[in-house]
Scaffold this motif. Structure first.
Motif, short mmCIF file in Angstrom:
data_model
loop_
_atom_site.label_atom_id
_atom_site.label_comp_id
_atom_site.label_asym_id
_atom_site.label_seq_id
_atom_site.Cartn_x
_atom_site.Cartn_y
_atom_site.Cartn_z
N GLY A 167 26.60 9.91 14.19
CA GLY A 167 25.94 8.72 14.73
C GLY A 167 25.32 8.94 16.09
O GLY A 167 24.38 8.25 16.46
N ARG A 234 37.38 4.24 10.37
CA ARG A 234 36.24 3.33 10.33
C ARG A 234 36.10 2.68 8.96
O ARG A 234 36.82 3.01 8.02
CB ARG A 234 34.96 4.08 10.71
CG ARG A 234 35.03 4.73 12.09
CD ARG A 234 33.65 4.89 12.71
NE ARG A 234 33.00 3.61 12.86
CZ ARG A 234 31.77 3.31 12.39
NH1 ARG A 234 31.09 4.23 11.73
NH2 ARG A 234 31.26 2.12 12.56
N PRO A 273 26.19 6.60 9.74
CA PRO A 273 26.87 7.49 10.69
C PRO A 273 27.96 8.32 10.03
O PRO A 273 28.76 7.82 9.22
CB PRO A 273 27.45 6.52 11.72
CG PRO A 273 26.53 5.35 11.69
CD PRO A 273 26.11 5.21 10.25
N SER A 275 30.68 9.35 10.98
CA SER A 275 32.07 8.95 11.24
C SER A 275 32.65 8.15 10.08
O SER A 275 33.88 8.03 9.97
CB SER A 275 32.13 8.12 12.53
OG SER A 275 31.21 7.04 12.46
N TYR A 301 29.96 3.04 17.75
CA TYR A 301 29.05 3.09 16.61
C TYR A 301 28.35 1.75 16.42
O TYR A 301 28.12 1.31 15.30
CB TYR A 301 29.80 3.53 15.34
CG TYR A 301 30.42 4.89 15.49
CD1 TYR A 301 29.66 6.04 15.37
CD2 TYR A 301 31.77 5.02 15.80
CE1 TYR A 301 30.23 7.30 15.55
CE2 TYR A 301 32.35 6.27 15.99
CZ TYR A 301 31.57 7.40 15.86
OH TYR A 301 32.14 8.63 16.04
N ASP A 321 26.98 -3.27 14.24
CA ASP A 321 27.36 -1.96 13.70
C ASP A 321 26.13 -1.17 13.26
O ASP A 321 25.19 -1.73 12.68
CB ASP A 321 28.28 -2.12 12.49
CG ASP A 321 29.68 -2.60 12.87
OD1 ASP A 321 30.02 -2.55 14.06
OD2 ASP A 321 30.42 -3.02 11.95
N TYR A 428 23.83 5.93 20.97
CA TYR A 428 23.52 6.01 19.55
C TYR A 428 22.04 5.72 19.29
O TYR A 428 21.41 4.95 20.01
CB TYR A 428 24.37 5.02 18.75
CG TYR A 428 25.85 5.23 18.89
CD1 TYR A 428 26.44 6.42 18.48
CD2 TYR A 428 26.67 4.24 19.44
CE1 TYR A 428 27.81 6.62 18.60
CE2 TYR A 428 28.04 4.44 19.57
CZ TYR A 428 28.60 5.63 19.16
OH TYR A 428 29.95 5.84 19.29
#
Length: 441
Positions: A167, A234, A273, A275, A301, A321, A428
């Motif tokens: 991300g 996440r 992303p 993650s 994020y 998000d 980001y």
């Protein structure tokens, strides 16, 4: 202007010491280089600056703003570990390694060129990979716990080329500097992942109407060693979990996933992303509201809904998000800082481009500081959510210093901007046009 630079100090040194004074000395009121300043700048980069009249106001040669590996100590710090090519070291604790753009010259990224992004400690190597267990629980009718062997045998196995991107890829573009690893463009890979569709497994568990979000869990311990906190955990809207390309992956490029990249099983959530692509995957839970795990909420994020002042602090209350990653391109044929033989009059360029959930419509390159652009040939993706390779030729009218500027445009008409937009505290979404310095002669 003739006294802009003393002979014992290079332009690079002057900018490092006092950028404001350097600007005043180098640039005239029209923002154009001329006379002794132009000559000194050319000396600093190693050759006459071709197309210097087209340099946008205030633009510095890319060798000043991004030192090349060829410049030795001033270039990025490199590291080689077992199973990986030499990579750019972004962090040692946890270990974070970025692939140089020239390492990403394969249509399908080999295992030794997949970037490394850890958030915690490495878990122990699984002694029985096929016996590794994955749990599906929460807002489901039938909670499941399945081994990797059961996943393989019970659900359709698929192999797809899928982009996976951190991300924060491109974070180093932001000024003022933000928190986090100062990625260039190399926190990306496009490997061939084999696994089962997450949606097939969720359907087997029977997602309730109340299961609107996911939460993901892995076996990697928190960096501090604390047992009451996850290294990262996440989640996403269930619609993305049901995407046909979202996988529980247990192989890559025809073999086991490298331990450092999440073996024996990981999630693969392409286009969003990286993650979300939980490594050392152990559990997914269905929730009626957004997950509150490590890496969720606040500024993690998440991007500002409305622009904020660069450099300001913010708790992320009005942030949203990150979902689909922005359009981006890499140049894999020539490294930043490449020196070519005198008399070279053309460059055959190639690279890759991608755009999250979307496709890439066009890629253009320029060698005259964006005054004119040459359209490159862009190949179709191997499958949805795969990156797209591009190639083309640009002309070089003389010896000297050039910059290859390259930019992509996605299927929605969004083009990489000239400068990173929407500054945010954790950096980001920076996807500005990239610049690679080339010296001919």
């Amino acid at each position: 202007m003739k006294k802009a630079f003393r002979t014992e100090r290079s332009a690079a040194e002057l900018y490092a010491d006092d950028p404001e004074r350097a600007d005043a000395l180098v640039w005239n009121r029209r923002g154009a280089l001329k006379g002794a300043a132009l000559a000194a700048m050319g000396t600093a980069v190693g050759g006459a600056i071709s197309f210097s009249a087209q340099m946008p106001e205030g633009t510095l040669p890319a060798l000043f703003t991004r030192p090349a590996a060829a410049q030795g100590a001033s270039g990025p710090q490199m590291m080689r570990i077992d199973g990986k090519v030499e990579m750019i070291l972004q962090g040692e604790r946890p270990l974070v390694l970025e692939a140089p753009e020239t390492a990403l010259d394969d249509a399908v990224t080999p295992n030794d060129k997949i970037f490394v992004r850890n958030n915690g400690q490495l878990p122990e190597v699984a002694s029985n990979p096929d016996g590794w267990r994955v749990t599906i629980d929460g807002e489901v009718n039938t909670p499941l716990t399945l081994t990797v062997a059961e996943l393989r045998s019970r659900f359709q196995n698929v192999t797809l080329q899928l982009q996976m991107e951190c991300g924060g890829n491109g974070r180093a573009q932001f000024q003022p500097q933000t928190r986090g690893n100062q990625w260039g463009n190399g926190a990306i890979c496009n490997a061939a992942w084999t696994g089962v569709r997450l949606r097939d497994v969720l359907r087997a568990a029977g997602v309730k109407d109340s299961g609107r979000y996911t939460g993901h869990f892995g076996a990697d311990p928190h960096l501090s060693g604390a047992t009451d906190r996850a290294a990262i955990s996440r989640g996403m809207p269930v619609a993305k979990a049901m995407d046909e390309d979202t996988l529980i992956a247990f192989a890559v490029n025809g073999g086991p996933i490298p331990h450092i990249n999440g073996a024996p099983v990981r999630m693969l959530v392409p286009g969003w992303p990286g993650s979300l692509s939980q490594k050392w995957f152990t559990r997914i839970t269905l929730l009626p509201q957004p997950h509150r795990g490590q890496g969720m909420g606040g500024t993690s994020y998440r991007m500002p809904v409305r622009p904020i002042v660069p450099g300001s602090s913010n708790d992320g209350a009005d942030f949203a998000d990150m979902t689909s990653m922005p359009v981006r391109s890499i140049l894999s044929s020539h490294a930043h800082g490449t020196r070519l033989a005198a008399g070279t009059r053309s460059l055959d360029l190639r690279g890759a481009a991608w755009a999250g959930d979307h496709t890439v419509r066009a890629v253009h390159a320029s060698v005259d500081f964006g005054q004119t652009w040459t359209e490159m040939r862009v190949a179709a993706p191997a499958n949805r959510h795969a990156w797209q390779r591009w190639e083309g030729r640009v002309a070089l009218p003389s010896d000297g210093y050039y910059e290859v500027w390259y930019r992509a445009t996605d299927s929605e008409g969004r083009m990489q901007p000239h400068a990173p937009a929407n500054w945010n505290p954790q950096g980001y979404g920076a996807n500005a046009i990239s610049r690679a310095a080339i010296l001919v002669g």
